[in-house]
Motif scaffolding. Sequence first.
Motif, PDB file in Angstrom:
ATOM      1  N   GLY A  10      52.888  43.306 -34.904  1.00 15.94           N
ATOM      2  CA  GLY A  10      53.722  42.391 -34.125  1.00 15.94           C
ATOM      3  C   GLY A  10      53.666  41.000 -34.704  1.00 15.94           C
ATOM      4  N   ALA A  11      53.765  40.009 -33.831  1.00 13.13           N
ATOM      5  CA  ALA A  11      53.779  38.617 -34.274  1.00 13.13           C
ATOM      6  C   ALA A  11      52.446  38.243 -34.926  1.00 13.13           C
ATOM      7  CB  ALA A  11      54.072  37.693 -33.103  1.00 13.13           C
ATOM      8  N   ILE A  12      52.527  37.444 -35.960  1.00 12.42           N
ATOM      9  CA  ILE A  12      51.359  37.023 -36.728  1.00 12.42           C
ATOM     10  C   ILE A  12      50.979  35.596 -36.345  1.00 12.42           C
ATOM     11  CG2 ILE A  12      50.549  36.499 -39.074  1.00 12.42           C
ATOM     12  CD1 ILE A  12      50.812  39.453 -38.603  1.00 12.42           C
ATOM     13  N   MET A  13      49.676  35.359 -36.165  1.00 10.46           N
ATOM     14  CA  MET A  13      49.207  33.997 -35.919  1.00 10.46           C
ATOM     15  C   MET A  13      49.325  33.175 -37.199  1.00 10.46           C
ATOM     16  SD  MET A  13      45.837  34.476 -33.525  1.00 10.46           S
ATOM     17  CE  MET A  13      45.767  32.728 -33.166  1.00 10.46           C
ATOM     18  N   ARG A  14      49.504  31.897 -37.039  1.00 14.57           N
ATOM     19  CA  ARG A  14      49.561  30.964 -38.164  1.00 14.57           C
ATOM     20  C   ARG A  14      48.386  30.004 -38.066  1.00 14.57           C
ATOM     21  NH1 ARG A  14      52.689  34.166 -40.917  1.00 14.57           N
ATOM     22  NH2 ARG A  14      54.691  34.506 -39.944  1.00 14.57           N
ATOM     23  N   LYS A  15      48.024  29.412 -39.191  1.00 13.98           N
ATOM     24  CA  LYS A  15      46.817  28.588 -39.235  1.00 13.98           C
ATOM     25  C   LYS A  15      46.888  27.345 -38.365  1.00 13.98           C
ATOM     26  CE  LYS A  15      48.270  26.271 -43.452  1.00 13.98           C
ATOM     27  NZ  LYS A  15      47.975  26.075 -44.859  1.00 13.98           N
ATOM     28  N   ASP A  16      48.071  26.863 -38.022  1.00 18.71           N
ATOM     29  CA  ASP A  16      48.191  25.652 -37.219  1.00 18.71           C
ATOM     30  C   ASP A  16      48.305  25.940 -35.716  1.00 18.71           C
ATOM     31  OD1 ASP A  16      50.696  26.793 -37.436  1.00 18.71           O
ATOM     32  OD2 ASP A  16      51.747  24.898 -37.681  1.00 18.71           O
ATOM     33  N   MET A  17      48.166  27.187 -35.317  1.00 12.02           N
ATOM     34  CA  MET A  17      48.252  27.540 -33.901  1.00 12.02           C
ATOM     35  C   MET A  17      46.954  27.177 -33.179  1.00 12.02           C
ATOM     36  SD  MET A  17      50.231  31.175 -33.886  1.00 12.02           S
ATOM     37  CE  MET A  17      51.986  31.242 -34.168  1.00 12.02           C
ATOM     38  N   VAL A  18      47.069  26.976 -31.876  1.00 13.55           N
ATOM     39  CA  VAL A  18      45.923  26.645 -31.040  1.00 13.55           C
ATOM     40  C   VAL A  18      45.623  27.838 -30.142  1.00 13.55           C
ATOM     41  CG1 VAL A  18      45.079  25.117 -29.220  1.00 13.55           C
ATOM     42  CG2 VAL A  18      46.475  24.185 -31.085  1.00 13.55           C
ATOM     43  N   VAL A  19      44.350  28.175 -30.048  1.00 11.67           N
ATOM     44  CA  VAL A  19      43.893  29.263 -29.182  1.00 11.67           C
ATOM     45  C   VAL A  19      43.162  28.630 -28.004  1.00 11.67           C
ATOM     46  CG1 VAL A  19      42.447  31.323 -29.025  1.00 11.67           C
ATOM     47  CG2 VAL A  19      43.673  30.816 -31.158  1.00 11.67           C
ATOM     48  N   HIS A  20      43.584  28.961 -26.806  1.00 14.51           N
ATOM     49  CA  HIS A  20      42.968  28.425 -25.589  1.00 14.51           C
ATOM     50  C   HIS A  20      41.983  29.452 -25.037  1.00 14.51           C
ATOM     51  CE1 HIS A  20      42.567  25.923 -22.069  1.00 14.51           C
ATOM     52  NE2 HIS A  20      42.733  26.995 -21.317  1.00 14.51           N
ATOM     53  N   VAL A  21      40.784  28.996 -24.677  1.00 16.71           N
ATOM     54  CA  VAL A  21      39.723  29.875 -24.189  1.00 16.71           C
ATOM     55  C   VAL A  21      39.357  29.464 -22.763  1.00 16.71           C
ATOM     56  CG1 VAL A  21      37.342  30.658 -24.545  1.00 16.71           C
ATOM     57  CG2 VAL A  21      38.808  30.162 -26.518  1.00 16.71           C
ATOM     58  N   GLU A  22      39.241  30.451 -21.879  1.00 15.39           N
ATOM     59  CA  GLU A  22      38.765  30.225 -20.508  1.00 15.39           C
ATOM     60  C   GLU A  22      37.597  31.166 -20.256  1.00 15.39           C
ATOM     61  OE1 GLU A  22      41.762  30.355 -17.498  1.00 15.39           O
ATOM     62  OE2 GLU A  22      43.108  29.052 -18.636  1.00 15.39           O
ATOM     63  N   VAL A  23      36.490  30.586 -19.759  1.00 12.50           N
ATOM     64  CA  VAL A  23      35.281  31.355 -19.495  1.00 12.50           C
ATOM     65  C   VAL A  23      34.892  31.147 -18.040  1.00 12.50           C
ATOM     66  CG1 VAL A  23      32.893  31.791 -20.183  1.00 12.50           C
ATOM     67  CG2 VAL A  23      34.510  30.860 -21.860  1.00 12.50           C
ATOM     68  N   LYS A  24      34.580  32.243 -17.354  1.00  8.86           N
ATOM     69  CA  LYS A  24      34.067  32.184 -15.983  1.00  8.86           C
ATOM     70  C   LYS A  24      32.803  33.031 -15.951  1.00  8.86           C
ATOM     71  CE  LYS A  24      38.624  31.640 -13.956  1.00  8.86           C
ATOM     72  NZ  LYS A  24      39.667  32.190 -13.112  1.00  8.86           N
ATOM     73  N   TRP A  25      31.727  32.443 -15.495  1.00  9.27           N
ATOM     74  CA  TRP A  25      30.481  33.175 -15.337  1.00  9.27           C
ATOM     75  C   TRP A  25      29.898  32.810 -13.984  1.00  9.27           C
ATOM     76  CZ3 TRP A  25      31.204  28.711 -17.806  1.00  9.27           C
ATOM     77  CH2 TRP A  25      30.222  27.730 -17.811  1.00  9.27           C
ATOM     78  N   ASP A  26      29.719  33.833 -13.173  1.00  6.13           N
ATOM     79  CA  ASP A  26      29.320  33.675 -11.775  1.00  6.13           C
ATOM     80  C   ASP A  26      30.215  32.612 -11.109  1.00  6.13           C
ATOM     81  OD1 ASP A  26      27.490  35.702 -12.010  1.00  6.13           O
ATOM     82  OD2 ASP A  26      25.808  34.380 -12.451  1.00  6.13           O
ATOM     83  N   ASP A  27      29.667  31.520 -10.621  1.00  7.57           N
ATOM     84  CA  ASP A  27      30.475  30.495  -9.942  1.00  7.57           C
ATOM     85  C   ASP A  27      30.861  29.334 -10.851  1.00  7.57           C
ATOM     86  OD1 ASP A  27      30.364  31.902  -7.535  1.00  7.57           O
ATOM     87  OD2 ASP A  27      28.456  30.964  -6.963  1.00  7.57           O
ATOM     88  N   ASN A  28      30.734  29.505 -12.144  1.00  7.32           N
ATOM     89  CA  ASN A  28      31.015  28.432 -13.118  1.00  7.32           C
ATOM     90  C   ASN A  28      32.241  28.781 -13.927  1.00  7.32           C
ATOM     91  OD1 ASN A  28      28.377  26.980 -12.689  1.00  7.32           O
ATOM     92  ND2 ASN A  28      27.633  28.971 -13.375  1.00  7.32           N
ATOM     93  N   GLU A  29      32.877  27.758 -14.449  1.00  2.00           N
ATOM     94  CA  GLU A  29      34.000  27.993 -15.373  1.00  2.00           C
ATOM     95  C   GLU A  29      34.154  26.829 -16.331  1.00  2.00           C
ATOM     96  OE1 GLU A  29      38.123  27.506 -13.412  1.00  2.00           O
ATOM     97  OE2 GLU A  29      36.887  28.563 -11.952  1.00  2.00           O
ATOM     98  N   GLU A  30      34.729  27.155 -17.464  1.00  2.00           N
ATOM     99  CA  GLU A  30      34.952  26.166 -18.523  1.00  2.00           C
ATOM    100  C   GLU A  30      36.141  26.625 -19.349  1.00  2.00           C
ATOM    101  OE1 GLU A  30      32.089  23.786 -21.392  1.00  2.00           O
ATOM    102  OE2 GLU A  30      31.958  25.925 -21.812  1.00  2.00           O
ATOM    103  N   SER A  31      36.900  25.669 -19.856  1.00  2.00           N
ATOM    104  CA  SER A  31      38.002  26.003 -20.754  1.00  2.00           C
ATOM    105  C   SER A  31      38.016  24.999 -21.898  1.00  2.00           C
ATOM    106  CB  SER A  31      39.337  26.033 -20.015  1.00  2.00           C
ATOM    107  OG  SER A  31      39.627  24.775 -19.492  1.00  2.00           O
ATOM    108  N   PHE A  32      38.502  25.464 -23.051  1.00  2.00           N
ATOM    109  CA  PHE A  32      38.583  24.611 -24.249  1.00  2.00           C
ATOM    110  C   PHE A  32      39.518  25.270 -25.245  1.00  2.00           C
ATOM    111  CE2 PHE A  32      34.849  27.331 -24.473  1.00  2.00           C
ATOM    112  CZ  PHE A  32      34.959  27.938 -25.711  1.00  2.00           C
ATOM    113  N   ASP A  33      39.918  24.485 -26.240  1.00  2.00           N
ATOM    114  CA  ASP A  33      40.776  24.995 -27.319  1.00  2.00           C
ATOM    115  C   ASP A  33      39.939  25.174 -28.575  1.00  2.00           C
ATOM    116  OD1 ASP A  33      43.077  24.964 -25.751  1.00  2.00           O
ATOM    117  OD2 ASP A  33      43.455  22.874 -26.230  1.00  2.00           O
TER     118      ASP A  33
END
Length: 141
Positions: A118-141
Motif C-alpha cells: 500500500g502507501a509508502i512512508m516518506r522520510k519527512d513524515m511525522v509519526v505520532h505516538v500515544e501511550v497509556k499505562w494504568d492511569d497515566n498517558e503521554e503523547s509525542f511525535d
Amino acid sequence: MKRIIILILFTGLISACSNNEEVTQHNYLFVGEGKYWSAELIYKAEEVWGKDADDINTYSSEDEYTFKLTYKGDLNEIASMKQLDYEYNGPTGGGSLSETFDEPVSVKEFTSRGGGSGAIMRKDMVVHVEVKWDDNEESFD
C-alpha cells in the motif's frame, strides 16, 4: 570489427530482455520521546515500477516495520503496571498494541512488527505516538 558487432548485438539483446523495472528502496528510522517513554520506528519499503506485457505501467510496493517503545525510567517504576496501550500513526497508517499484565512487568521495551503493501512512508513524515499505562498517558511525535 566482428567482435565489436557481436558485443553491440549482445548488449542490445540483454537490454531487450530486461524487464525495465525501476526499484526504489526506502530505509528510515523515526525516533521520538516524551518525558517517560521513547520510541523508534524502523521502516523498510520497496517500490517497483515497470510495464506489463501490454506496455501498461505497473506499480507494486511492500513494506515492513519494527516499532519499539521503551520506558525511560527504572523498571521498578512500571513493575506493578497492569495495562499498557500504545498506538502510533503516520499519514499512511500505523499500529497499536494493548497488553494486560497479571504478573510484575520484567521488561522496559515493548516491540511490535508488521508489514504489507500500500502507501509508502516518506522520510519527512511525522509519526505520532500515544501511550497509556494504568492511569497515566503521554503523547509525542
